[in-house]
Design a protein around this motif. Structure first.
Motif, mmCIF file in Angstrom:
data_model
loop_
_atom_site.group_PDB
_atom_site.id
_atom_site.type_symbol
_atom_site.label_atom_id
_atom_site.label_comp_id
_atom_site.label_asym_id
_atom_site.label_seq_id
_atom_site.Cartn_x
_atom_site.Cartn_y
_atom_site.Cartn_z
ATOM 1 N N LEU A 232 -53.037 -21.863 16.960
ATOM 2 C CA LEU A 232 -53.269 -22.313 15.591
ATOM 3 C C LEU A 232 -52.531 -23.613 15.348
ATOM 4 C CD1 LEU A 232 -52.680 -18.954 13.655
ATOM 5 C CD2 LEU A 232 -54.884 -20.078 13.978
ATOM 6 N N ARG A 233 -53.052 -24.408 14.442
ATOM 7 C CA ARG A 233 -52.362 -25.630 14.030
ATOM 8 C C ARG A 233 -52.484 -25.755 12.520
ATOM 9 N NH1 ARG A 233 -52.910 -31.555 16.671
ATOM 10 N NH2 ARG A 233 -51.241 -30.637 17.942
ATOM 11 N N MET A 234 -51.362 -26.035 11.863
ATOM 12 C CA MET A 234 -51.412 -26.316 10.437
ATOM 13 C C MET A 234 -50.715 -27.635 10.176
ATOM 14 S SD MET A 234 -48.790 -23.413 9.048
ATOM 15 C CE MET A 234 -47.131 -23.264 9.646
ATOM 16 N N VAL A 235 -50.970 -28.206 9.014
ATOM 17 C CA VAL A 235 -50.439 -29.509 8.676
ATOM 18 C C VAL A 235 -49.481 -29.375 7.505
ATOM 19 C CG1 VAL A 235 -50.983 -31.860 7.950
ATOM 20 C CG2 VAL A 235 -52.520 -30.648 9.504
ATOM 21 N N SER A 236 -48.262 -29.867 7.687
ATOM 22 C CA SER A 236 -47.256 -29.850 6.631
ATOM 23 C C SER A 236 -47.486 -31.044 5.716
ATOM 24 C CB SER A 236 -45.863 -29.914 7.249
ATOM 25 O OG SER A 236 -44.876 -30.094 6.268
ATOM 26 N N PRO A 237 -47.176 -30.925 4.410
ATOM 27 C CA PRO A 237 -47.337 -32.044 3.486
ATOM 28 C C PRO A 237 -46.500 -33.264 3.877
ATOM 29 C CG PRO A 237 -46.980 -29.996 2.291
ATOM 30 C CD PRO A 237 -46.722 -29.710 3.728
ATOM 31 N N SER A 238 -45.428 -33.046 4.628
ATOM 32 C CA SER A 238 -44.553 -34.118 5.088
ATOM 33 C C SER A 238 -44.004 -33.704 6.435
ATOM 34 C CB SER A 238 -43.422 -34.356 4.082
ATOM 35 O OG SER A 238 -42.458 -35.247 4.589
ATOM 36 N N SER A 239 -43.343 -34.615 7.114
ATOM 37 C CA SER A 239 -42.755 -34.289 8.402
ATOM 38 C C SER A 239 -41.768 -33.138 8.246
ATOM 39 C CB SER A 239 -42.033 -35.511 8.969
ATOM 40 O OG SER A 239 -41.391 -35.187 10.189
ATOM 41 N N ALA A 240 -41.973 -32.078 9.018
ATOM 42 C CA ALA A 240 -41.077 -30.922 8.947
ATOM 43 C C ALA A 240 -39.732 -31.260 9.581
ATOM 44 C CB ALA A 240 -41.706 -29.726 9.644
ATOM 45 N N THR A 241 -38.685 -30.634 9.101
ATOM 46 C CA THR A 241 -37.347 -30.836 9.641
ATOM 47 C C THR A 241 -36.712 -29.539 10.122
ATOM 48 O OG1 THR A 241 -36.445 -30.644 7.409
ATOM 49 C CG2 THR A 241 -36.891 -32.870 8.219
ATOM 50 N N ALA A 242 -37.165 -28.397 9.606
ATOM 51 C CA ALA A 242 -36.564 -27.111 9.965
ATOM 52 C C ALA A 242 -37.568 -25.999 9.715
ATOM 53 C CB ALA A 242 -35.291 -26.871 9.157
ATOM 54 N N LEU A 243 -37.464 -24.930 10.509
ATOM 55 C CA LEU A 243 -38.345 -23.777 10.388
ATOM 56 C C LEU A 243 -37.519 -22.499 10.388
ATOM 57 C CD1 LEU A 243 -40.984 -24.684 13.159
ATOM 58 C CD2 LEU A 243 -41.272 -25.019 10.691
ATOM 59 N N VAL A 244 -37.862 -21.547 9.522
ATOM 60 C CA VAL A 244 -37.294 -20.200 9.594
ATOM 61 C C VAL A 244 -38.375 -19.198 9.226
ATOM 62 C CG1 VAL A 244 -34.931 -20.915 9.024
ATOM 63 C CG2 VAL A 244 -36.458 -20.145 7.212
ATOM 64 N N LEU A 245 -38.202 -17.973 9.694
ATOM 65 C CA LEU A 245 -39.136 -16.904 9.357
ATOM 66 C C LEU A 245 -38.435 -15.937 8.408
ATOM 67 C CD1 LEU A 245 -42.046 -16.021 10.151
ATOM 68 C CD2 LEU A 245 -40.988 -14.420 11.750
ATOM 69 N N ARG A 246 -39.002 -15.770 7.213
ATOM 70 C CA ARG A 246 -38.401 -14.850 6.250
ATOM 71 C C ARG A 246 -38.690 -13.405 6.654
ATOM 72 N NH1 ARG A 246 -39.691 -16.592 0.177
ATOM 73 N NH2 ARG A 246 -41.707 -15.689 0.726
ATOM 74 N N LYS A 247 -38.007 -12.481 5.989
ATOM 75 C CA LYS A 247 -38.171 -11.062 6.333
ATOM 76 C C LYS A 247 -39.584 -10.549 6.066
ATOM 77 C CE LYS A 247 -33.431 -9.380 6.190
ATOM 78 N NZ LYS A 247 -32.496 -8.364 5.656
ATOM 79 N N ASP A 248 -40.296 -11.204 5.126
ATOM 80 C CA ASP A 248 -41.670 -10.796 4.867
ATOM 81 C C ASP A 248 -42.647 -11.492 5.809
ATOM 82 O OD1 ASP A 248 -41.633 -13.389 3.974
ATOM 83 O OD2 ASP A 248 -42.306 -12.944 1.934
ATOM 84 N N ARG A 249 -42.105 -12.100 6.898
ATOM 85 C CA ARG A 249 -42.886 -12.807 7.899
ATOM 86 C C ARG A 249 -43.624 -14.018 7.343
ATOM 87 N NH1 ARG A 249 -45.105 -8.946 12.751
ATOM 88 N NH2 ARG A 249 -43.079 -8.023 13.254
ATOM 89 N N THR A 250 -43.071 -14.583 6.297
ATOM 90 C CA THR A 250 -43.558 -15.857 5.793
ATOM 91 C C THR A 250 -42.784 -16.971 6.472
ATOM 92 O OG1 THR A 250 -44.092 -14.898 3.641
ATOM 93 C CG2 THR A 250 -43.902 -17.279 3.725
ATOM 94 N N LEU A 251 -43.484 -17.977 6.969
ATOM 95 C CA LEU A 251 -42.838 -19.097 7.641
ATOM 96 C C LEU A 251 -42.394 -20.116 6.603
ATOM 97 C CD1 LEU A 251 -42.186 -20.395 10.415
ATOM 98 C CD2 LEU A 251 -44.380 -21.576 10.253
ATOM 99 N N ALA A 252 -41.095 -20.399 6.538
ATOM 100 C CA ALA A 252 -40.561 -21.392 5.625
ATOM 101 C C ALA A 252 -40.373 -22.705 6.374
ATOM 102 C CB ALA A 252 -39.227 -20.927 5.030
ATOM 103 N N VAL A 253 -40.848 -23.797 5.775
ATOM 104 C CA VAL A 253 -40.835 -25.100 6.422
ATOM 105 C C VAL A 253 -40.081 -26.093 5.535
ATOM 106 C CG1 VAL A 253 -42.244 -26.967 7.381
ATOM 107 C CG2 VAL A 253 -43.089 -24.602 7.436
ATOM 108 N N GLY A 254 -38.947 -26.588 6.019
ATOM 109 C CA GLY A 254 -38.234 -27.639 5.299
ATOM 110 C C GLY A 254 -38.799 -28.991 5.694
ATOM 111 N N THR A 255 -38.883 -29.923 4.755
ATOM 112 C CA THR A 255 -39.522 -31.208 5.037
ATOM 113 C C THR A 255 -38.607 -32.390 4.699
ATOM 114 O OG1 THR A 255 -40.552 -31.503 2.850
ATOM 115 C CG2 THR A 255 -41.766 -30.194 4.480
ATOM 116 N N LEU A 256 -39.023 -33.543 5.186
ATOM 117 C CA LEU A 256 -38.264 -34.768 4.977
ATOM 118 C C LEU A 256 -38.438 -35.316 3.580
ATOM 119 C CD1 LEU A 256 -36.461 -36.775 6.529
ATOM 120 C CD2 LEU A 256 -38.524 -38.054 7.116
ATOM 121 N N ARG A 257 -39.626 -35.146 3.021
ATOM 122 C CA ARG A 257 -39.868 -35.634 1.648
ATOM 123 C C ARG A 257 -40.902 -34.767 0.953
ATOM 124 N NH1 ARG A 257 -41.679 -40.178 4.694
ATOM 125 N NH2 ARG A 257 -40.090 -41.505 3.767
#
Length: 306
Positions: free
Chosen positions: A281-306
């Protein structure tokens, strides 16, 4: 390092923390939370929370429903790395500080190092702290007036990433020039030399241990090198992602998420890490991602540059 981070802060006035459900990866974000500066590191918190550190030293605790406090915590210097160590949160900054925080991000203690922190890893009882001075400090405790029990050095350039391969008892350390060195238990304890060093094209941007125990190396050349064993590091599986790798994250069932500077997040199945292949799979972040974590509900959290 501080100049680079300052340039990033000047270039981006805001950032976001986006959420993608694992069952719908590749479809669309299910929400986002604004941040006043670029997100540089994240940790999954309790009860679906996400802990995020920024390049201006803010510490955000984002609740499961996507709300962040109006008055975030703060540390001295850009946040370079975050991890959980012995039940507490440790934050390393480009200002050369290690902060030990409680569950509510309340500061408990801090320790000043002789150089900016660039990265961190742990093996359970020990904490490994990479610095811009080209060394890795090994701590067995951060209580009181703690000091490093060993120091690994000799790179002559900043340490870019560290990872501990639990299955093999090996510490991997990346430095400039695409070099990744491997230290065994004796070398770590006695501060000796690495037993092996490999080189990859480009610069190493990230080290991560996949669910299978394989060491994954992300590079600025757009390659992801998978070493099934550090003892057989000359024949890696190489996955192409098209642009600089900025973050790696092990997912359930042996899958791997790869975020790139081009704004894409690729999901590779476990089979691809063994035999090679293209992302499932491939998805597109609204901005360049800087960090990734998986929450307990299996939601992927993506931190971005802007």
């Amino acid at each position: 390092l501080s100049l680079v981070m300052a340039a990033l802060v000047a270039a981006a006035s805001s950032a976001r923390l986006g959420y993608f459900p694992q069952s719908a990866l590749g479809e669309q974000s299910v929400g986002s939370v604004p941040s006043s500066s670029p997100i540089s590191a994240m940790l999954p918190g309790r009860h679906g929370q996400v802990l995020a550190g920024t390049l201006t030293g803010e510490l955000l605790v984002v609740d499961a429903n996507g709300t962040a406090p109006a008055d975030p915590g703060r540390v001295r210097g850009p946040v370079a790395a975050m991890l959980r160590y012995k039940g507490e949160i440790v934050v390393g900054t480009a200002g050369g500080w290690l902060y030990v925080l409680g569950g509510s991000v309340a500061r408990r203690s801090r320790l000043q190092l002789s150089a900016p922190v660039t990265c961190m890893a742990k093996d359970g009882p020990r904490l490994f702290v990479g610095t811009a001075a080209g060394s890795v400090s090994v701590f067995s405790s951060l209580q009181g007036g703690a000091s490093a029990e060993a120091t690994l050095d000799g790179w002559g350039s900043p340490v870019l990433a560290v990872a501990y391969v639990h299955e093999e008892g090996i510490l991997a350390v990346a430095a400039e020039g695409g070099r990744v060195s491997f230290w065994n238990a004796t070398g770590i304890t006695e501060g000796g030399s690495p037993f092996d060093t490999v080189a990859v094209p480009g610069e190493v941007t990230s080290l991560h241990v996949a669910g299978s125990g394989a060491l994954v190396i992300g590079t600025s050349a757009g390659g992801v090198h998978v070493l099934r064993s550090t003892w057989d590091s000359r024949s890696p599986v190489v996955l192409g992602v098209g642009s600089e790798v900025v973050a790696l994250l092990a997912l359930p069932a042996g899958a791997l998420a790869v975020a790139t500077a081009g704004g894409t997040i690729d999901i590779f199945h476990r089979r691809a890490l063994v035999f090679g292949g293209t992302p499932t799979l491939r998805m597109v972040s609204p901005s360049s991602a800087t960090a990734l974590v998986l929450r307990k509900d299996r939601t992927l959290a993506v931190g971005t540059l802007r």
